[in-house]
Design an enzyme around this catalytic site. Structure first.
Site, PDB file in Angstrom:
ATOM      1  N   GLY A 238      -0.566  10.213  -3.595  1.00 28.60           N
ATOM      2  CA  GLY A 238       0.076  10.814  -4.759  1.00 28.60           C
ATOM      3  C   GLY A 238      -0.908  11.201  -5.848  1.00 28.60           C
TER       4      GLY A 238
ATOM      5  CB  SER B  85       6.423   7.023  -0.924  1.00 25.32           C
ATOM      6  OG  SER B  85       5.429   7.906  -1.348  1.00 25.32           O
TER       7      SER B  85
ATOM      8  CG  ASP C 204      -1.429   1.502   0.852  1.00 28.03           C
ATOM      9  OD1 ASP C 204      -2.205   1.759  -0.090  1.00 28.03           O
ATOM     10  OD2 ASP C 204      -0.392   2.147   1.069  1.00 28.03           O
TER      11      ASP C 204
ATOM     12  NE  ARG D 133      -2.674   4.316  -1.857  1.00 24.55           N
ATOM     13  CZ  ARG D 133      -1.465   4.865  -1.818  1.00 24.55           C
ATOM     14  NH1 ARG D 133      -1.227   6.018  -2.405  1.00 24.55           N
ATOM     15  NH2 ARG D 133      -0.483   4.264  -1.170  1.00 24.55           N
TER      16      ARG D 133
ATOM     17  CD  GLU E  62       6.898  10.353   0.535  1.00 21.60           C
ATOM     18  OE1 GLU E  62       5.942  10.045  -0.193  1.00 21.60           O
ATOM     19  OE2 GLU E  62       6.838  10.388   1.776  1.00 21.60           O
TER      20      GLU E  62
ATOM     21  CE1 TYR F 293       4.612   8.210  -6.082  1.00 22.35           C
ATOM     22  CE2 TYR F 293       6.385   7.448  -4.668  1.00 22.35           C
ATOM     23  CZ  TYR F 293       5.113   7.963  -4.821  1.00 22.35           C
ATOM     24  OH  TYR F 293       4.339   8.211  -3.723  1.00 22.35           O
TER      25      TYR F 293
ATOM     26  CD  GLU G 103       1.553   3.159   4.877  1.00 24.32           C
ATOM     27  OE1 GLU G 103       2.197   3.477   5.890  1.00 24.32           O
ATOM     28  OE2 GLU G 103       1.998   3.294   3.732  1.00 24.32           O
TER      29      GLU G 103
ATOM     30  CG  ASN H  29      -0.725   6.216   1.947  1.00 24.61           C
ATOM     31  OD1 ASN H  29       0.468   6.338   2.161  1.00 24.61           O
ATOM     32  ND2 ASN H  29      -1.286   5.032   1.720  1.00 24.61           N
TER      33      ASN H  29
END
Length: 305
Positions: free
Chosen positions: A272, A142, A248, A246, A16, A207, A266, A268
């Site tokens: 990002g 990601s 998900d 964050r 990443e 992205y 999950e 994060n």
């Protein structure tokens, strides 16, 4: 704490790297707008170089804009703890726990949070679940290396094994909608729905410009919005996260005659911070500008040492 000089770590040695460079540039510009003296520190594979660069820039706080291995898995956090430098996002233990998908899901289950059925599979073992199922590397972010195996697919990643290492996580595929929730400190900021014409919110959809569409706020019944926020905050706490994270989730509203269900995928710990990123979108809807968001993160930075 009161900080004047901020070093932004970006790049790194993971898959990443390019996304992290974009995050770092965006964060650096926002921090300068917020009044900080900013040094961008481009990281590579060598921790000695990182330590030298940090000693040269003499920051009050480090903003960690790294993603993936080395930057998100507790390694950089350990270096910063040894240097005694406060840094943004979660500490070493929470970062390592969240990055290990199998370990994180065990913590979620112990905390009573809903997770998909699944187990770790070793190279050469058959799939433990009927199709459709999802195959995930244990420690990538990601959606790197994630495969959805459906009925009629001609290939199976468990047979071809395109992964590093000898273990992967196999989970039941949860149909429905893709949701994500930003957590800032002790509150959930909001619930966003992600749609993609690709049918799967993969690395490119995350992205690439136009790769996905963000619907904020997610069009959910109020009670389901509240429950998504509760689950995200509970997951943040179960891992021991701090700062911004964050979560998900999947929102399965596909079962006729049954109430929708939320399933945690999950958390994060280094979400990002690019122009197409989710947390800045959610924060903006909550009335928090990007410079205000990164300022809060800097002012709440800590060191575990």
């Amino acid at each position: 704490m009161s900080a004047q000089r901020v070093s932004v770590l970006m790049g790194g040695a993971s898959s990443e790297r390019e996304v992290s460079l974009r995050s770092g540039q965006a964060v650096g510009a926002a921090l300068e707008q917020a009044g900080y003296a900013v040094t961008l520190v481009e990281c590579g594979h060598d921790p000695a170089t990182l330590i030298s660069d940090l000693r040269a820039s003499r920051p009050d706080v480090v903003f960690n804009a790294l993603h993936g291995r080395f930057g998100e898995d507790g390694c950089v956090q350990g270096i910063l703890n040894l240097l005694g430098l406060p840094y943004t996002h979660s500490g070493l233990l929470a970062s390592a726990a969240a990055m290990d998908k199998a370990f994180a899901r065990r913590l979620f289950a112990v905390a009573g949070l809903p997770v998909a059925e699944g187990q770790v599979v070793h190279r050469g073992e058959p799939a433990p679940l009927p199709r459709p199922y999802v195959v995930k590397p244990l420690n990538e972010g990601s959606s790197v290396g994630v495969h959805i195996v459906r009925d009629g697919d001609g290939t199976d990643p468990l047979t071809e094994w395109p992964f590093e290492g000898d273990e992967v996580l196999v989970e039941a595929f949860i149909p429905g909608r893709e949701l994500t929730v930003a957590v800032m400190g002790d509150r959930a900021l909001g619930v966003l729905e992600i749609t993609s014409e690709r049918g799967f919110y993969d690395y490119s959809a995350k992205y690439a410009p136009g790769g996905s569409r963000h619907i904020m706020p997610a069009p959910l019944p109020p009670e389901d919005t509240a429950e998504a926020g509760r689950l995200a905050l509970a997951a943040h706490r179960a891992l021991g996260c701090r700062g911004v994270s964050r979560a998900d989730l999947r929102y399965d509203d596909t079962r006729p005659g049954e109430a929708p269900r939320l399933v945690l995928l999950e958390v994060n710990t280094q979400p990002g911070m690019t122009a197409t990123s989710l947390v800045p979108d959610i924060a903006a809807h909550a009335g928090i500008t990007f410079p205000e968001l990164v300022r809060w993160m800097v002012e709440n930075a800590r060191c575990d040492a």
